[in-house]
Design an enzyme around this catalytic site. Sequence first.
Site, short mmCIF file in Angstrom:
data_model
loop_
_atom_site.label_atom_id
_atom_site.label_comp_id
_atom_site.label_asym_id
_atom_site.label_seq_id
_atom_site.Cartn_x
_atom_site.Cartn_y
_atom_site.Cartn_z
N ASP A 349 0.84 -1.19 0.00
CA ASP A 349 0.00 0.00 0.00
C ASP A 349 0.88 1.25 0.00
O ASP A 349 1.86 1.34 0.75
CB ASP A 349 -0.89 -0.03 1.25
CG ASP A 349 -1.75 1.20 1.39
OD1 ASP A 349 -2.63 1.40 0.54
OD2 ASP A 349 -1.54 1.97 2.35
N GLU A 385 1.69 -0.50 -5.00
CA GLU A 385 0.76 0.57 -5.33
C GLU A 385 1.65 1.79 -5.52
O GLU A 385 2.14 2.36 -4.55
CB GLU A 385 -0.24 0.80 -4.21
CG GLU A 385 -1.25 1.90 -4.56
CD GLU A 385 -2.19 2.24 -3.40
OE1 GLU A 385 -3.35 2.58 -3.67
OE2 GLU A 385 -1.75 2.17 -2.23
#
Length: 708
Positions: A349, A385
């Site tokens: 993330d 990401e």
Amino acid sequence: MGMVGGMQIWPGNPYPLGATYDGGGTNFAIFSEVADRVELCLFDDEGNETRVDLPEREALVWHGYLPRVTPGQRYGFRVHGPYDPARGLRCNPSKLLLDPYAKAIDGDYRWDQALFSYNFGDPLSFNDADSAPFAPKSVVINPFFDWGNDRPLKVPFHQTVIYEAHVKAMTVNHPAIPEDVRGTYSGLAHPAMITYLRNLGITAVELMPVHQFVHDSGLVERGLSNYWGYNTIGFFAPHNGYASFGGRGGQVQEFKSMVKALHQAGIEVILDVVYNHTAEGNHLGPTLSFRGIDNPAYYRLVDSDKQYYYDTTGTGNSLNVRHHESLRLLMDSLRYWVTEMHVDGFRFDLAASLAREFHEVDRLAAFFDLVNQDPVVSQVKLIAEPWDVGDGGYQVGGFPPNWTEWNGKYRDSVRDFWRGEPSSLGEFASRFTGSSDLYEIDGRRPIASINFVTAHDGFTMHDLVSYNEKHNDANGEGNRDGESHNRSWNCGVEGPTEDPEIIVLRERQKRNFLATLLLSQGVPMILHGDELGRTQQGNNNVYCQDNELSWVDWQAAREEDPLTHFVRAITRLRAEHPIFRRRRFFTGEIAGDNKLPDIAWLRRDGEVMTEADWNTRSGMTMTVFLNGHGIPERDALGEEITDDSFLLLFNPLNEDVSFTLPPGEYGPTWEIVAHTGDPLLARKRRTTRAGSNVDVIRHALVVLRCRI
């Protein structure tokens, strides 16, 4: 050897960090450079606390060994040291702290002023209320588990189909799963769920955060929760809220059993991990673990005023990846989940935050060097990401060669193409063929692109074709949260409708998106429930909605069986034909014994597209020729890979279009094998000859095959 309250304390060892049970007792070790003294706190079943000073400090690690402390023992730490927030020092022994290396955590937070090191209204003050009654406890675990013959599946990326899933959402409403395990790791491992995933053609589940996370006090006060779980407090502990028997470490065994069951079915497990920040928030946040242990080691502080946190995540803090101890924590956590929990990869993330050595994003940051050199972590699937909220944080295409990336440009381009945006054809062509403009320059291949049209953050596939605007009022933030520019199209009416033409068009658009996704070069990722028509009623940010709004409604999904059937057919088509999962980029040059290019872009009249065609709206329809004789690859035995050739007829326009198939040298006869306007191919598969016409209705895709 020492004694406290009749309890023996041996010196123990500084490694490994955390609580390590060896069959006769447990070694405890915790890093803190700023501490003057560290107390180990043991809790019995009634919550009574026994405090033991860790007797040794070696290489900035406090440690001690306690005989007869066994699995199931709950514990925490109290760290004595300087409390001077203006200098970034926040030790407060009145706060019970979770072990950063805890393998299991029992309980949850009950929000109270005692969890904060300051008095509300005065951030520089000192609060000495005991937080233990309101805090969860770390748990000593038994590391033994019978893995049998479980081993890494190592499914090649080019054969991978990823399914982004939420542990609870997938099974909490599933009628075939026993009620006592719905919404848990055991529920996801249930035969009904595994059979469903296998039939869908899934090779890997990418689980939204399962590291122990915290429900923010602000959400709890509003009757909501941190449903997505991007609020980690335990980087080694499976979240206890997803365990059917999670008390005292049971969640560890249950998680391992889930992984073992999925592996036996040929399905890999990828974890969505949040190493960029923790649940302790900004300078006004609670003191739960890292902040009270060694604040400047674990967090990036503002250089000019160390009371404040340098934040590139939008959550209040960022882990200090410039510090050796934060780096060790991250690497130890990653290795643990691979070696002890047997997971197959990670999706990071806001990965750009991990690349920030100073202020700029640096692809050669220490974290990525460590991952690249690590013999364990470097061998699993690594997905970034590739952005954060800081300056210069959008880094699609900017990660090291052994990484893959969520391709946000793919998502945007495919959405624009199918809603008929002008001048989107060239961008779409690049994304459809693997985004060589982003990845080829570094020697990466199409698998570097994790392709997706929808993900947890944003509209579901159903809502993408049903709403032009977000509808997030249920979140209680005045519809200000969530992305406002969704590149969506409601097909003529906002939200639910009984208009049959709009309903048919929406279903066709879903099939267009899913077929494009699964037939593009790169690695496809499907959002859980998209193949079932799952809706969030226009809410594109259900991060706080742990309820029917975000869960998969399996009862309603039965009515969407044609869509599920269609997705299964396309994943099967992809699996059977290597032309859709090439390991190298197309070149457009002559390839194969049929003397044709490996890919050709044709107009609707069957002629090769010109420069002018790429730049006009009329050029938005196109035929793509994929040459099955032009795959520059060999199989494991060294044999050349060949396949059937395919034509894909794209019509994103709001009008029916007649396509002329190309001349006979491309292939003499063609069979329609997929049609988004006829999802079940209810009619007998039609064969047509070169040069003939194929009518493609508005907003539709037709796939034709020429057998070798």
